[in-house]
Design an enzyme around this catalytic site. Structure first.
Site, PDB file in Angstrom:
ATOM      1  N   CYS A 174       0.825  -1.207   0.000  1.00  0.00           N
ATOM      2  CA  CYS A 174       0.000   0.000   0.000  1.00  0.00           C
ATOM      3  C   CYS A 174       0.866   1.267   0.000  1.00  0.00           C
ATOM      4  O   CYS A 174       1.557   1.545  -0.952  1.00  0.00           O
ATOM      5  CB  CYS A 174      -0.983  -0.056   1.176  1.00  0.00           C
ATOM      6  SG  CYS A 174      -2.375   1.064   1.063  1.00  0.00           S
ATOM      7  N   HIS A 175       0.843   2.048   1.097  1.00  0.00           N
ATOM      8  CA  HIS A 175       1.652   3.264   1.218  1.00  0.00           C
ATOM      9  C   HIS A 175       3.038   2.991   1.813  1.00  0.00           C
ATOM     10  O   HIS A 175       3.868   3.894   1.882  1.00  0.00           O
ATOM     11  CB  HIS A 175       0.941   4.294   2.094  1.00  0.00           C
ATOM     12  CG  HIS A 175      -0.248   4.946   1.453  1.00  0.00           C
ATOM     13  ND1 HIS A 175      -1.468   4.304   1.338  1.00  0.00           N
ATOM     14  CD2 HIS A 175      -0.413   6.168   0.898  1.00  0.00           C
ATOM     15  CE1 HIS A 175      -2.331   5.121   0.743  1.00  0.00           C
ATOM     16  NE2 HIS A 175      -1.711   6.252   0.463  1.00  0.00           N
TER      17      HIS A 175
END
Length: 187
Positions: free
Chosen positions: A111-112
């Site tokens: 994800c991030h």
């Protein structure tokens, strides 16, 4: 899976981690036989973010500053917007990421969480994926950005979102069973 039974894996996170991106790998890697520790900034419990609100807490096992990279075969970095943004501003956390890569350890970010890999200076020339909103950051840092559920480049595993967790965890298990990886160290 004999290697999983002897594997020690570290999950590094702080408050604001995406709930599923920490809890699913934690449970599934333990179920596969690995010893999994959670390192937090202060060694205490951290609170997750569950889609649109605060979620459950997860206990910390040790402080990030107390992590001995040589004790682990792999590092897992959950995403969420808050968690990796806080960690990438912490020099100790960023240095631990560099140390895992320099030590030929498996590093998995979802994800991030690739923000931490960017900050550590370990993405240039590697095939990587991430949440769509930070792909420009990866590209600007020199990664070869792809849009698929799991990308792997020299033992560094990346995935896009919670939807990719089955492939992400399966790839971590596969890589642990293959063993440590020699790779180019970031400058």
């Amino acid at each position: 899976m004999p290697k999983m039974k002897n594997a020690k894996i570290l999950i590094m996170a702080t408050n604001g981690f995406e709930q599923s991106e920490l809890q699913v790998p934690l449970k599934e890697l333990r179920d596969a036989g690995a010893t999994v520790h959670v390192a937090t900034l202060d060694g205490k419990a951290i609170k997750g973010w569950d889609q649109s609100d605060w979620g459950e807490s997860v206990d910390g096992d040790l402080k990030i500053s107390d992590v001995n990279v040589d004790d682990y075969i792999a590092l897992v970095l959950p995403g969420g917007q808050i968690n990796p943004d806080i960690l990438r501003a912490d020099e100790t956390a960023v240095q631990k990421v560099r140390d895992f890569v320099a030590g030929d350890k498996i590093v998995a970010a979802i994800c991030h969480a690739p923000w931490l890999l960017i900050e550590a200076g370990v993405v240039e020339g590697r095939e990587m994926t991430s949440y769509h909103s930070i792909r420009t950051d990866l590209k600007n840092a020199g990664a070869n950005v792809v849009d698929k559920e799991v990308a792997i480049s020299n033992g560094i595993i990346t995935s896009r979102s919670p939807d990719d967790l089955p492939a992400f965890v399966a790839k971590i298990i596969e890589e642990v069973n293959e063993g440590e990886h020699s790779r180019d160290v970031a400058a």
